[in-house]
Design a protein around this motif. Structure first.
Motif, mmCIF file in Angstrom:
data_model
loop_
_atom_site.group_PDB
_atom_site.id
_atom_site.type_symbol
_atom_site.label_atom_id
_atom_site.label_comp_id
_atom_site.label_asym_id
_atom_site.label_seq_id
_atom_site.Cartn_x
_atom_site.Cartn_y
_atom_site.Cartn_z
ATOM 1 N N LYS A 262 1.060 -1.404 -0.083
ATOM 2 C CA LYS A 262 0.145 -0.235 0.288
ATOM 3 C C LYS A 262 0.781 1.278 0.249
ATOM 4 C CE LYS A 262 -3.894 -1.863 0.329
ATOM 5 N NZ LYS A 262 -3.567 -3.150 -0.326
ATOM 6 N N ALA A 263 1.844 1.372 -0.991
ATOM 7 C CA ALA A 263 2.827 2.211 -0.812
ATOM 8 C C ALA A 263 2.464 3.636 -1.573
ATOM 9 C CB ALA A 263 3.971 2.270 -1.477
ATOM 10 N N LEU A 264 2.319 4.921 -1.329
ATOM 11 C CA LEU A 264 1.925 6.379 -1.763
ATOM 12 C C LEU A 264 2.171 5.649 -2.911
ATOM 13 C CD1 LEU A 264 2.872 8.135 1.694
ATOM 14 C CD2 LEU A 264 0.648 7.891 0.596
ATOM 15 N N SER A 265 3.647 5.869 -3.554
ATOM 16 C CA SER A 265 4.101 5.978 -4.797
ATOM 17 C C SER A 265 5.183 4.828 -4.736
ATOM 18 C CB SER A 265 4.074 7.429 -4.675
ATOM 19 O OG SER A 265 5.079 7.507 -4.207
ATOM 20 N N ALA A 266 5.381 4.289 -6.681
ATOM 21 C CA ALA A 266 6.018 3.537 -7.313
ATOM 22 C C ALA A 266 7.174 4.392 -8.277
ATOM 23 C CB ALA A 266 5.726 2.631 -7.574
ATOM 24 N N GLU A 267 7.557 4.522 -8.157
ATOM 25 C CA GLU A 267 8.393 6.097 -8.749
ATOM 26 C C GLU A 267 9.301 5.274 -9.732
ATOM 27 O OE1 GLU A 267 9.003 9.050 -6.016
ATOM 28 O OE2 GLU A 267 7.387 8.235 -5.348
ATOM 29 N N HIS A 268 9.860 6.017 -10.654
ATOM 30 C CA HIS A 268 10.332 5.532 -12.288
ATOM 31 C C HIS A 268 9.498 4.510 -13.179
ATOM 32 C CE1 HIS A 268 14.515 7.555 -11.167
ATOM 33 N NE2 HIS A 268 14.278 6.981 -10.189
ATOM 34 N N LEU A 269 9.429 3.574 -13.186
ATOM 35 C CA LEU A 269 8.954 2.373 -13.868
ATOM 36 C C LEU A 269 9.023 2.322 -14.857
ATOM 37 C CD1 LEU A 269 4.869 4.277 -11.891
ATOM 38 C CD2 LEU A 269 6.747 1.964 -10.980
ATOM 39 N N GLU A 270 10.282 2.655 -15.457
ATOM 40 C CA GLU A 270 10.703 2.891 -16.648
ATOM 41 C C GLU A 270 10.228 0.818 -17.365
ATOM 42 O OE1 GLU A 270 12.036 4.317 -15.507
ATOM 43 O OE2 GLU A 270 12.692 6.255 -16.696
ATOM 44 N N TYR A 271 10.719 0.206 -16.190
ATOM 45 C CA TYR A 271 10.685 -1.472 -16.423
ATOM 46 C C TYR A 271 9.139 -2.013 -16.396
ATOM 47 C CZ TYR A 271 14.752 -0.808 -19.571
ATOM 48 O OH TYR A 271 15.772 -0.603 -20.118
ATOM 49 N N THR A 272 8.231 -1.274 -15.273
ATOM 50 C CA THR A 272 7.334 -1.772 -14.647
ATOM 51 C C THR A 272 6.219 -2.650 -15.777
ATOM 52 O OG1 THR A 272 7.331 -0.240 -13.165
ATOM 53 C CG2 THR A 272 4.588 -1.734 -13.839
ATOM 54 N N SER A 273 6.098 -4.072 -15.725
ATOM 55 C CA SER A 273 5.204 -4.663 -16.376
ATOM 56 C C SER A 273 3.825 -4.261 -16.295
ATOM 57 C CB SER A 273 5.367 -6.398 -15.699
ATOM 58 O OG SER A 273 4.470 -6.064 -15.167
ATOM 59 N N GLU A 274 2.484 -4.772 -17.737
ATOM 60 C CA GLU A 274 1.483 -4.200 -17.178
ATOM 61 C C GLU A 274 0.482 -4.761 -16.145
ATOM 62 O OE1 GLU A 274 -1.913 -5.152 -19.866
ATOM 63 O OE2 GLU A 274 -3.131 -4.506 -18.081
ATOM 64 N N ALA A 275 1.183 -6.431 -15.746
ATOM 65 C CA ALA A 275 0.505 -6.633 -14.609
ATOM 66 C C ALA A 275 1.174 -5.802 -12.903
ATOM 67 C CB ALA A 275 0.907 -8.209 -13.466
ATOM 68 N N GLY A 276 2.311 -4.982 -12.531
ATOM 69 C CA GLY A 276 2.537 -3.854 -12.338
ATOM 70 C C GLY A 276 1.553 -3.219 -12.198
ATOM 71 N N ALA A 277 0.740 -2.690 -13.304
ATOM 72 C CA ALA A 277 0.646 -1.603 -13.766
ATOM 73 C C ALA A 277 -0.448 -1.688 -13.099
ATOM 74 C CB ALA A 277 0.114 -0.746 -14.898
ATOM 75 N N ALA A 278 -1.413 -3.074 -13.508
ATOM 76 C CA ALA A 278 -2.653 -3.349 -12.544
ATOM 77 C C ALA A 278 -2.502 -3.466 -11.466
ATOM 78 C CB ALA A 278 -2.983 -4.706 -13.293
ATOM 79 N N ALA A 279 -1.480 -3.652 -10.276
ATOM 80 C CA ALA A 279 -1.764 -4.113 -9.070
ATOM 81 C C ALA A 279 -1.288 -2.750 -8.386
ATOM 82 C CB ALA A 279 -0.260 -4.791 -8.476
ATOM 83 N N MET A 280 -0.846 -1.884 -8.572
ATOM 84 C CA MET A 280 -0.949 -0.571 -8.887
ATOM 85 C C MET A 280 -2.037 0.874 -8.088
ATOM 86 S SD MET A 280 3.318 1.281 -10.220
ATOM 87 C CE MET A 280 2.483 2.867 -9.206
ATOM 88 N N GLY A 281 -3.195 0.357 -9.613
ATOM 89 C CA GLY A 281 -4.750 0.352 -9.625
ATOM 90 C C GLY A 281 -5.184 0.086 -8.380
ATOM 91 N N ARG A 282 -5.201 -1.109 -8.169
ATOM 92 C CA ARG A 282 -5.869 -1.262 -7.119
ATOM 93 C C ARG A 282 -5.745 -0.899 -6.038
ATOM 94 N NH1 ARG A 282 -5.183 -6.687 -10.167
ATOM 95 N NH2 ARG A 282 -3.268 -7.268 -8.778
ATOM 96 N N ALA A 283 -4.509 -0.479 -5.789
ATOM 97 C CA ALA A 283 -3.943 -0.502 -4.068
ATOM 98 C C ALA A 283 -4.038 1.543 -4.012
ATOM 99 C CB ALA A 283 -2.445 -1.211 -4.135
ATOM 100 N N GLY A 284 -4.024 1.596 -5.487
ATOM 101 C CA GLY A 284 -4.103 3.334 -5.242
ATOM 102 C C GLY A 284 -2.837 3.640 -5.350
ATOM 103 N N THR A 285 -1.944 2.897 -6.124
ATOM 104 C CA THR A 285 -0.642 3.519 -5.297
ATOM 105 C C THR A 285 -0.555 5.055 -6.625
ATOM 106 O OG1 THR A 285 -0.121 1.684 -4.307
ATOM 107 C CG2 THR A 285 1.937 3.074 -5.813
ATOM 108 N N VAL A 286 0.865 6.061 -6.623
ATOM 109 C CA VAL A 286 0.434 6.693 -7.438
ATOM 110 C C VAL A 286 1.434 6.484 -7.708
ATOM 111 C CG1 VAL A 286 0.957 8.992 -8.149
ATOM 112 C CG2 VAL A 286 -0.721 8.285 -6.058
ATOM 113 N N ALA A 287 2.155 6.548 -9.124
ATOM 114 C CA ALA A 287 3.191 6.074 -10.477
ATOM 115 C C ALA A 287 3.459 6.939 -10.738
ATOM 116 C CB ALA A 287 2.769 5.998 -11.809
ATOM 117 N N VAL A 288 4.839 7.720 -10.124
ATOM 118 C CA VAL A 288 5.916 9.352 -10.205
ATOM 119 C C VAL A 288 7.117 8.949 -11.595
ATOM 120 C CG1 VAL A 288 7.122 11.726 -8.778
ATOM 121 C CG2 VAL A 288 5.282 9.787 -7.357
#
Ligand code: DI6
Ligand code: FE
Length: 413
Positions: A262-288
């Motif tokens: 339940k991190a406030l944010s995850a940052e950089h994210l150049e190599y993040t997968s679609e599954a990673g993005a989906a998990a962030m969406g569910r958790a409400g974690t901001v992409a910086v």
């Protein structure tokens, strides 16, 4: 209610979701009233309640300019000793960021320079960098530690960041980044260093209230996902929220790890997968997203913008101001890069340094122009909000208001 001040003859980009007629929450001929440092009324000037308006102490005629929320730079490493212009030359000669880091340069060279300077020296070096940001309408800035890498020096960096918030006209959110790199004296003993971060640094920093969040660099050249989890667990014990440098140089599943915690944010994210993005969406974690580091490292892998949008992940933009991968002193330039390099719309980019940046810092009291929010405002001589992302090296900021008080631009810039 009696208002302290009123801004009229101004177009407002409120950045409030659902407000106004466009993606900026725009109100063309707006009025904004402030009482007790907060926005007391905002709307079309034609609807301004006449009685309160008449009794307002200070009325500011903005001459047809634009007003936005004060900008928020939600990811910086602004406090550091020395610089790395020499490393910049090496990289231009062909060495990679990772090669330099592995050879003991990179973050470690800034660690040596930061340890060698006292608090006054670090403060004095940070002030002109901070002024450059403030001159562009920034009213809140996050500052990380991470170049001390021992208890005394991490605490020193965080104290300097707190002092910048006290002595400069800006709110500073501090982040403890003890797990940024392995200090040389712990070579071959990475687990023992993580012990130090969790068992000694974290409790002392929490006791002195020096950190508003904890961050870690989860990367092959830094800390493993398992080590990151340990740091996050220690942070949770100390009652401090977390954020993460995730998937910058490789996909270690950092985005999903951040989401799990339940991190406030995850940052950089150049190599993040679609599954990673989906998990962030569910958790409400901001992409910086940090286009300065992408640009300086001549990265070619784009962050998964389409997946972030699709999964409803709020996107923030920040300078990542640091001496290695992003010696950036302009948040407005980052807006341009977010649009030009990452194909964000100018409205998404502006939301990234206002509404979503506030959320990345867990600050629910700012980031939009709405009744009850803090009266942190930036005034701009522009024809339309897209101009904020348009100029390369231009600065149309003509005024800054913090908690309802005008900041002298000479002080800010
Ligand atoms: N990623 C970055 O881009 C900065 N820190 C991090 O974890 C770079 C820090 C530096 O190179 O000094
Ligand atoms: Fe960073």
């Amino acid at each position: 209610m009696r208002w302290d001040s009123l801004w009229v003859n101004v177009s407002a980009a409120t950045m409030a979701p659902g407000a106004g007629a466009d993606a900026y929450g725009g109100i063309p001929d707006a009025a904004i009233a402030v009482a007790n440092g907060k926005i007391a009324w905002i709307g079309p000037r034609a609807e301004l309640p006449a009685e309160e308006a008449r009794s307002t102490r200070h009325v500011h005629d903005c001459g047809g300019t634009w007003i936005t929320p004060g900008l928020i730079d939600c990811h910086t490493h602004l406090v550091f000793g020395g610089d790395r212009a020499g490393e910049f030359e090496l990289r231009l000669g062909g060495a990679s960021y990772e090669e330099i880091a592995r050879a003991g340069g990179g973050i470690r060279s800034t660690v040596a320079a930061t340890r060698a300077v006292g608090e006054d020296g670090l403060f004095a070096a940070a002030v002109p960098r901070l002024r450059r940001l403030l001159g562009e309408g920034v009213t809140t800035v996050e500052i990380k530690s991470g170049y001390g890498l021992d208890t005394a020096n991490e605490m020193k960096m965080l104290r300097v960041a707190r002092r910048l918030g006290r002595e400069m006209p800006v709110d500073v959110a501090t982040t403890f980044l003890g797990a940024h790199a392995l200090p040389p004296e712990y070579e071959g003993r990475q687990g023992a260093y993580v012990d130090l971060v969790c068992d000694e640094m974290m409790p002392r920093i929490a006791a002195d209230k020096l950190a508003d969040a904890t961050d870690a660099f989860c990367e092959k050249i830094a800390f493993t996902p398992a080590e990151t989890e340990r740091v996050f667990a220690a942070s949770a014990r100390a009652g401090i929220p977390v954020k993460l440098h995730a998937d910058q140089l490789s996909d270690l599943g950092g985005a999903a790890l951040a989401a799990r915690h339940k991190a406030l944010s995850a940052e950089h994210l150049e190599y993040t997968s679609e599954a990673g993005a989906a998990a962030m969406g569910r958790a409400g974690t901001v992409a910086v997203l940090l286009p300065g580091a992408f640009f300086v490292l001549r990265e070619t892998k784009l962050p998964p913008i389409a997946a972030l949008r699709q999964h409803g992940v709020p996107i923030a933009i920040a300078s990542d101001c640091n001496p290695g991968s992003s010696p950036a002193l302009s948040l407005l330039l980052m807006l341009n890069m977010a649009c030009t390099l990452f194909r964000l719309t100018p409205a998404e980019a502006l939301a990234g340094v206002t509404r979503n940046a506030a959320r990345a810092l867990g600050m629910g009291d700012r980031g939009t122009l709405e009744v009850g929010k803090r009266a942190d405002l930036a005034l701009w001589r522009i024809g339309r909000p897209a101009e904020l992302a348009y100029w390369l090296g231009g600065n149309p900021c003509i005024g800054v208001v913090r908690r309802g008080e005008e900041v002298a631009m000479a002080e800010a810039a």
